[in-house]
Design an enzyme around this catalytic site. Structure first.
Site, PDB file in Angstrom:
ATOM      1  N   HIS A 122       0.871  -1.189   0.000  1.00 58.77           N
ATOM      2  CA  HIS A 122       0.000   0.000   0.000  1.00 58.77           C
ATOM      3  C   HIS A 122       0.907   1.238   0.000  1.00 58.77           C
ATOM      4  O   HIS A 122       2.026   1.178   0.527  1.00 58.77           O
ATOM      5  CB  HIS A 122      -0.839  -0.059   1.279  1.00 58.77           C
ATOM      6  CG  HIS A 122      -1.900   0.976   1.406  1.00 58.77           C
ATOM      7  ND1 HIS A 122      -1.640   2.259   1.811  1.00 58.77           N
ATOM      8  CD2 HIS A 122      -3.236   0.919   1.201  1.00 58.77           C
ATOM      9  CE1 HIS A 122      -2.776   2.943   1.853  1.00 58.77           C
ATOM     10  NE2 HIS A 122      -3.752   2.158   1.491  1.00 58.77           N
ATOM     11  N   ASP A 199       3.354  -4.042   7.912  1.00 58.47           N
ATOM     12  CA  ASP A 199       2.071  -3.367   7.765  1.00 58.47           C
ATOM     13  C   ASP A 199       0.982  -4.418   7.982  1.00 58.47           C
ATOM     14  O   ASP A 199       0.759  -5.281   7.125  1.00 58.47           O
ATOM     15  CB  ASP A 199       2.009  -2.765   6.350  1.00 58.47           C
ATOM     16  CG  ASP A 199       0.635  -2.230   6.011  1.00 58.47           C
ATOM     17  OD1 ASP A 199      -0.321  -2.461   6.777  1.00 58.47           O
ATOM     18  OD2 ASP A 199       0.507  -1.570   4.958  1.00 58.47           O
ATOM     19  N   GLN A 202      -4.223  -5.096   6.999  1.00 60.55           N
ATOM     20  CA  GLN A 202      -5.186  -6.103   6.539  1.00 60.55           C
ATOM     21  C   GLN A 202      -5.051  -7.419   7.290  1.00 60.55           C
ATOM     22  O   GLN A 202      -6.049  -8.129   7.459  1.00 60.55           O
ATOM     23  CB  GLN A 202      -5.006  -6.357   5.028  1.00 60.55           C
ATOM     24  CG  GLN A 202      -5.283  -5.159   4.140  1.00 60.55           C
ATOM     25  CD  GLN A 202      -6.732  -4.686   4.161  1.00 60.55           C
ATOM     26  OE1 GLN A 202      -7.649  -5.424   4.527  1.00 60.55           O
ATOM     27  NE2 GLN A 202      -6.954  -3.445   3.787  1.00 60.55           N
ATOM     28  N   LYS A 225     -10.340  -0.944  10.500  1.00 54.43           N
ATOM     29  CA  LYS A 225     -10.490  -2.117   9.633  1.00 54.43           C
ATOM     30  C   LYS A 225     -10.827  -3.366  10.443  1.00 54.43           C
ATOM     31  O   LYS A 225     -10.939  -4.453   9.899  1.00 54.43           O
ATOM     32  CB  LYS A 225      -9.209  -2.340   8.826  1.00 54.43           C
ATOM     33  CG  LYS A 225      -8.923  -1.208   7.828  1.00 54.43           C
ATOM     34  CD  LYS A 225      -7.763  -1.566   6.944  1.00 54.43           C
ATOM     35  CE  LYS A 225      -7.130  -0.372   6.281  1.00 54.43           C
ATOM     36  NZ  LYS A 225      -7.930   0.191   5.201  1.00 54.43           N
ATOM     37  N   CYS A 365      -4.744   2.510  -3.632  1.00 65.63           N
ATOM     38  CA  CYS A 365      -3.513   3.026  -3.018  1.00 65.63           C
ATOM     39  C   CYS A 365      -2.368   2.035  -3.181  1.00 65.63           C
ATOM     40  O   CYS A 365      -1.552   1.855  -2.259  1.00 65.63           O
ATOM     41  CB  CYS A 365      -3.705   3.363  -1.541  1.00 65.63           C
ATOM     42  SG  CYS A 365      -4.907   4.647  -1.281  1.00 65.63           S
TER      43      CYS A 365
HETATM   44  N1  7TS Z   1      -1.792  -0.684   4.540  1.00 62.16           N
HETATM   45  C1  7TS Z   1      -2.723  -1.478   3.967  1.00 62.16           C
HETATM   46  C2  7TS Z   1      -2.347  -2.859   3.540  1.00 62.16           C
HETATM   47  C3  7TS Z   1      -4.015  -0.983   3.803  1.00 62.16           C
HETATM   48  O1  7TS Z   1      -4.930  -1.757   3.252  1.00 62.16           O
HETATM   49  C4  7TS Z   1      -4.329   0.331   4.230  1.00 62.16           C
HETATM   50  C5  7TS Z   1      -5.668   0.953   3.968  1.00 62.16           C
HETATM   51  C6  7TS Z   1      -3.321   1.077   4.842  1.00 62.16           C
HETATM   52  C7  7TS Z   1      -2.062   0.548   4.968  1.00 62.16           C
HETATM   53  C8  7TS Z   1      -3.563   2.446   5.385  1.00 62.16           C
HETATM   54  O2  7TS Z   1      -4.364   2.371   6.514  1.00 62.16           O
HETATM   55  P1  7TS Z   1      -4.909   3.703   7.208  1.00 62.16           P
HETATM   56  O3  7TS Z   1      -5.835   3.210   8.263  1.00 62.16           O
HETATM   57  O4  7TS Z   1      -3.757   4.445   7.717  1.00 62.16           O
HETATM   58  O5  7TS Z   1      -5.621   4.448   6.115  1.00 62.16           O
HETATM   59  N2  7TS Z   1      -6.343   0.396   2.892  1.00 62.16           N
HETATM   60  C9  7TS Z   1      -7.411   0.915   2.237  1.00 62.16           C
HETATM   61  C10 7TS Z   1      -8.011   0.276   1.172  1.00 62.16           C
HETATM   62  O6  7TS Z   1      -7.676  -0.810   0.724  1.00 62.16           O
HETATM   63  N3  7TS Z   1      -9.002   1.048   0.720  1.00 62.16           N
HETATM   64  O7  7TS Z   1      -9.062   2.167   1.456  1.00 62.16           O
HETATM   65  C11 7TS Z   1      -8.073   2.097   2.420  1.00 62.16           C
END
Ligand code: 7TS
Length: 409
Positions: A122, A199, A202, A225, A365
């Site tokens: 990501h 990371d 997920q 999430k 992303c």
């Molecule tokens: N890493 C992964 C693998 C992710 O899926 C996401 C967010 C992030 C980092 C960032 O997380 P945040 O909470 O800091 O935003 N993924 C997604 C997605 O797949 N669609 O919208 C956000």
């Protein structure tokens, strides 16, 4: 595996309609829905406890502090941390990775050093490292993928070389659902004394996580999430790593003493939490952890495998549909990216929305991964504990409808 279909009753939003149809919410990888237990915990906090933490001797301040720190303990236990002090509350995964990049990487990397990531990351696990390479002169190198779209372990030693100081990987791809292989990557990093930043945005929501077993140095993840609220996430770090890491943000709450020209930091984890923290969000996250713990993470993963299997089999019946990701269910989670003929993913998502089906379309992303797959964008369905076969059936019906609308039939 027990049937989790009764859980849907706990999610008020799943009872609503969209465009006159039952809502089939298939965008949980972007953010999960919240059960009433989490929503109630947040309202209860605001109705009964609200105060700022770590200051003031009054009852509410004390209770708010206990609630905030109690949430930290729950999150710590959930991922197998030995102490709540190993959890830094952040805004989310992105903020947690940035904290390591600036608090650890910026202070230690120099020209000639290497940071290794994978092409499926990501942007949150790529861009912070690019910013650090700009500031330090270190270089970035990438691990590529196999035909199954899992990280290719054949090139580990070639890419994770003696210059490598940081290896940044994800536990599960938000595009293809591909899992790991964390153990092999950690071993390759250890062999050259590099640290591993994982990371878990997920993976933590969908699989049992034990930081001791993973063997990584840092783990970043987000509450929203995993049934919790937006605005909060965590950075787990090995105690000695957090101790050695510098704060990135200065302000209230993160000091023990402030002089005019220098200050002394509060102990870990507070030295990383400048300013009034997301207290109600922490309380909500604690309730989300309770909810998931009650289900059991093995059940959560088991359900995910079942619903993903059902979806992959159903999607395989649709002509002109390509799924991107591992076919082996043990190597993947429930993010299912696909293309239907030459229909643009955004058009597809718009048509599906008419049928009440919420999927995401775009680059998710993960632009380097899109380029690697040679696609401009994909549509993505993603599942969670409340997803049921009816959601998949509605998606499939919507896809047949899209075929008609775009003249594929
Ligand atoms: N890493 C992964 C693998 C992710 O899926 C996401 C967010 C992030 C980092 C960032 O997380 P945040 O909470 O800091 O935003 N993924 C997604 C997605 O797949 N669609 O919208 C956000």
């Amino acid at each position: 595996m027990s049937d989790l279909s009764h859980l849907i009753e706990d999610f008020p939003i799943l009872a609503r309609e969209v465009n006159g149809n039952r809502l089939a919410y298939l965008d949980s990888a972007a953010t999960s829905q919240k059960p009433k237990q989490v929503i109630k915990a947040i309202s209860h906090y605001y109705e009964h406890t609200n105060a700022n933490v770590h200051r003031g001797a009054h009852t509410l301040a004390h209770e708010a502090t206990v609630a905030y720190e109690g949430a930290r303990a729950k999150v710590a236990e959930f991922i197998g941390a030995r102490s709540p002090n190993e959890i830094v509350f952040t805004k989310g995964t992105s903020a947690a990775i940035n904290l390591v990049a600036y608090g650890w990487g910026l202070r230690r990397l120099k020209k000639g050093d290497r940071i290794v990531a994978t092409v499926q990351e990501h942007h949150s696990n790529i861009v912070p490292w690019q910013l650090i390479t700009e500031l330090t002169g270190a270089e970035l190198a990438y691990l590529e993928l196999t035909d199954q779209l899992t990280v290719d372990t054949a090139t580990l030693e070639a890419v994770i070389d003696d210059k490598t100081k940081i290896v940044a990987i994800s536990g599960m791809s938000n595009v293809t659902g591909a899992i790991g292989p964390v153990a092999e990557i950690v071993a390759a990093a250890r062999a050259v004394d590099a640290i591993v930043v994982m990371d878990g945005a997920q993976s933590v929501p969908h699989m049992k996580t034990d930081v001791a077993e993973l063997g990584v140095d840092f783990l970043a993840f987000s509450a929203h999430k995993m049934l919790g609220p937006t605005g909060i996430g965590g950075l787990w770090g090995k105690p000695e790593m957090l101790e050695a890491m510098s704060p990135v943000e200065g302000g209230g709450e993160m000091i023990t003493d402030v002089g005019l020209y220098e200050s002394r930091w509060a102990p870990v984890p507070h030295k990383f939490e400048a300013g009034t923290p997301p207290i109600a969000q922490a309380v909500g996250w604690g309730a989300a952890v309770d909810y998931l713990t009650k289900i059991g993470m093995d059940e959560v993963r088991g359900h995910e495998i079942e619903i993903t299997k059902y979806a992959l089999e159903a999607l395989a019946e649709i002509p002109d549909l390509t799924v991107y990701g591992p076919t082996d269910l043990t190597l993947r989670g429930g993010a299912v990216s696909f293309e239907l003929g030459d229909i643009h993913a955004h058009d597809l998502a718009t048509i599906l929305d008419q049928d009440g089906v919420a999927v995401r379309a775009g680059h998710h992303c993960a632009k380097p991964l899109m380029r690697y797959l040679e696609v401009p964008a994909t549509a993505r369905a993603s599942f969670y504990v409340y997803s049921i076969e009816e959601d998949v059936d509605q998606l499939v019906k919507g896809l047949w409808n899209a075929r008609k609308v775009f003249g594929l039939d």
